[in-house]
Design an enzyme around this catalytic site. Structure first.
Site, PDB file in Angstrom:
ATOM      1  N   ASP A   1      -4.210  -7.939   4.011  1.00  0.00           N
ATOM      2  CA  ASP A   1      -4.612  -7.480   5.637  1.00  0.00           C
ATOM      3  C   ASP A   1      -5.751  -6.213   5.922  1.00  0.00           C
ATOM      4  O   ASP A   1      -5.373  -5.703   7.193  1.00  0.00           O
ATOM      5  CB  ASP A   1      -3.140  -6.740   5.911  1.00  0.00           C
ATOM      6  CG  ASP A   1      -2.942  -7.464   8.094  1.00  0.00           C
ATOM      7  OD1 ASP A   1      -3.903  -7.418   8.575  1.00  0.00           O
ATOM      8  OD2 ASP A   1      -1.901  -6.122   8.541  1.00  0.00           O
TER       9      ASP A   1
ATOM     10  N   LEU B   1       0.157   0.887  12.806  1.00  0.00           N
ATOM     11  CA  LEU B   1      -0.512   0.919  12.132  1.00  0.00           C
ATOM     12  C   LEU B   1      -1.342   0.000  12.189  1.00  0.00           C
ATOM     13  O   LEU B   1      -1.266  -1.127  13.358  1.00  0.00           O
ATOM     14  CB  LEU B   1       0.111   0.199  11.222  1.00  0.00           C
ATOM     15  CG  LEU B   1       1.183   1.496  10.029  1.00  0.00           C
ATOM     16  CD1 LEU B   1       2.246   0.671   9.157  1.00  0.00           C
ATOM     17  CD2 LEU B   1       0.060   2.616   9.377  1.00  0.00           C
TER      18      LEU B   1
ATOM     19  N   ASP C   1       1.053  -1.262  -0.117  1.00  0.00           N
ATOM     20  CA  ASP C   1       0.198  -0.224  -0.025  1.00  0.00           C
ATOM     21  C   ASP C   1       0.921   1.319  -0.275  1.00  0.00           C
ATOM     22  O   ASP C   1       0.358   2.213  -0.599  1.00  0.00           O
ATOM     23  CB  ASP C   1      -1.056   0.117   1.282  1.00  0.00           C
ATOM     24  CG  ASP C   1      -0.420  -0.077   2.952  1.00  0.00           C
ATOM     25  OD1 ASP C   1       1.138  -0.334   2.748  1.00  0.00           O
ATOM     26  OD2 ASP C   1      -0.659   0.070   3.123  1.00  0.00           O
ATOM     27  N   GLY C   2       1.808   1.188  -0.208  1.00  0.00           N
ATOM     28  CA  GLY C   2       3.118   2.491   0.005  1.00  0.00           C
ATOM     29  C   GLY C   2       2.533   2.625   1.188  1.00  0.00           C
ATOM     30  O   GLY C   2       3.669   3.565   1.477  1.00  0.00           O
TER      31      GLY C   2
END
Length: 379
Positions: A271, A304, A246-247
């Protein structure tokens, strides 16, 4: 009834076919030249209008989407996830659990065991247990309060439905647990993740039975030239691995390095948590509050917390950030995960399940077919 898809650019393992027709019912029956279509007049015709055609995408690691989560442990949650991810080209997935109280994990696995076959969208292939047998030093968004010592108790009850487990081999009892699972339940893919193992400990776990690495680079001991860690051990091995492209979780330079090193051993995952395919806002993951904004899901402390990545967007990112070809990125979400799971999916060949996706040149999903039935058409 047989169906035939015409006017498609068919992506196979190593090339793109034009002027061919895919004939299928629940499985792929044949691939013939368009000149041979007259021999199949009984087929329902689906005109791809020059779209690309590939096998349906397989997500080995997804917690939720559409406002639902595997840990909700309800038939409705599985159905919501199953329906929602059709728009991303995903035709099958592993419903992924989290490190939560034992009863919650049992309830989630019980729900998967009893209700997976009832979903009518993307197929639930089984469960991926992410935790609770992990290292608190690399917990990520997993709640350390509920981390447990490795135990075969839960696994014994739900073994037929557990297809993958993410664990830390260096925790007390970890290596013995790996060897035990590898002997008793060889169908379960053991994956190193949420691990602070040294390079040597990781390599030893590969010899013991671990054959995969979870979200490469995230929640694992990183690379240092004198202490290569789990990341270095994985890169210096032939085990498969998955990555969140996803960068955000993984820098674009790392994605290039991972691709160059792992090639056909690299599998793309999402994920994704319950905010997948939803608007930005406040959500929860594993009982913890999560804020989603700017494509990023974070806990209150900034860690995250899973992702809101769509699997077709992961493909777009790999095409943008690396030198992967279209056939190679498609392989990473079709044949590669299917081969890992040892299932007859992920390939456009006779005898394989008719899980098929049509998409345009921007990798936006147009049509998703599961088991020969059209389940999604872009509005």
């Amino acid at each position: 009834m047989l169906s035939a898809i015409i006017n498609a650019k068919i992506i196979t393992k190593d090339r793109i076919l034009k002027d061919f027709v895919v004939i299928f019912d629940k499985t792929i029956k044949n691939i013939v030249s368009k000149n041979e279509l007259d021999k199949h007049k009984d087929c329902r015709i689906i005109d791809a209008n020059s779209a690309y055609l590939s096998a349906g995408f397989i997500d080995l690691h997804i917690h939720g989407s559409g406002g639902a989560d595997t840990m909700d442990a309800t038939p409705e949650a599985l159905q919501t996830i199953s329906d929602t991810i059709l728009q991303t080209g995903t035709t099958s997935f592993l419903a992924t659990t989290m490190t939560m109280p034992k009863d919650d994990i049992v309830n989630a696995l019980n729900n998967i065991s009893k209700n997976s076959h009832l979903v009518s969208g993307a197929i639930v292939l089984g469960a991926h247990m992410e935790g609770p047998f992990i290292n608190p030093a690399q917990c990520g968004a997993q709640d350390t309060e509920f981390i447990q010592a490795p135990s075969i108790e839960i696994i014994e009850e739900f073994a037929p439905y557990i297809k993958m487990m993410t664990l830390a081999p260096e925790v007390a009892g970890g290596m013995e647990f790996i060897k035990d699972i590898n002997v008793k339940y060889p169908h379960i893919i053991l994956s190193i993740g949420h691990s602070n193992a040294s390079c040597e400990e990781a390599k030893n776990s590969f010899y013991a039975g671990i054959s995969h690495a979870t979200h490469l680079g995230n929640a694992m001991s990183g690379f240092h030239h004198r202490a290569p860690g789990v990341l270095g051990a994985t890169m210096d091995s032939d085990i498969t691995c998955d990555v969140i492209a996803d960068g955000i979780h993984t820098h674009e330079a790392s994605l290039r390095i991972f691709w160059k090193q792992k090639k056909d051993k690299l599998i793309l995952i999402t994920d994704a948590m319950r905010a997948g395919c939803m608007k930005y806002g406040a959500y929860n993951l594993g009982g913890q509050a999560v804020n989603v904004s700017d494509g990023k899901a974070t806990l209150a402390d900034g860690r995250l917390a899973g992702s809101v990545l769509r699997l077709n967007d992961a493909l777009k990112n790999m095409l943008k950030f690396t030198d992967m070809t279209l056939a190679e990125v498609i392989y990473s979400v079709t044949a590669a995960p299917a081969k890992k799971l040892m299932i007859k999916k992920g390939t456009i060949e006779p005898g394989y399940d008719a899980d098929i996706v049509l998409f345009d040149e921007n990798l936006d999903i147009l049509t998703t077919i599961v088991g020969g039935e059209i389940k999604y058409i872009k509005g």
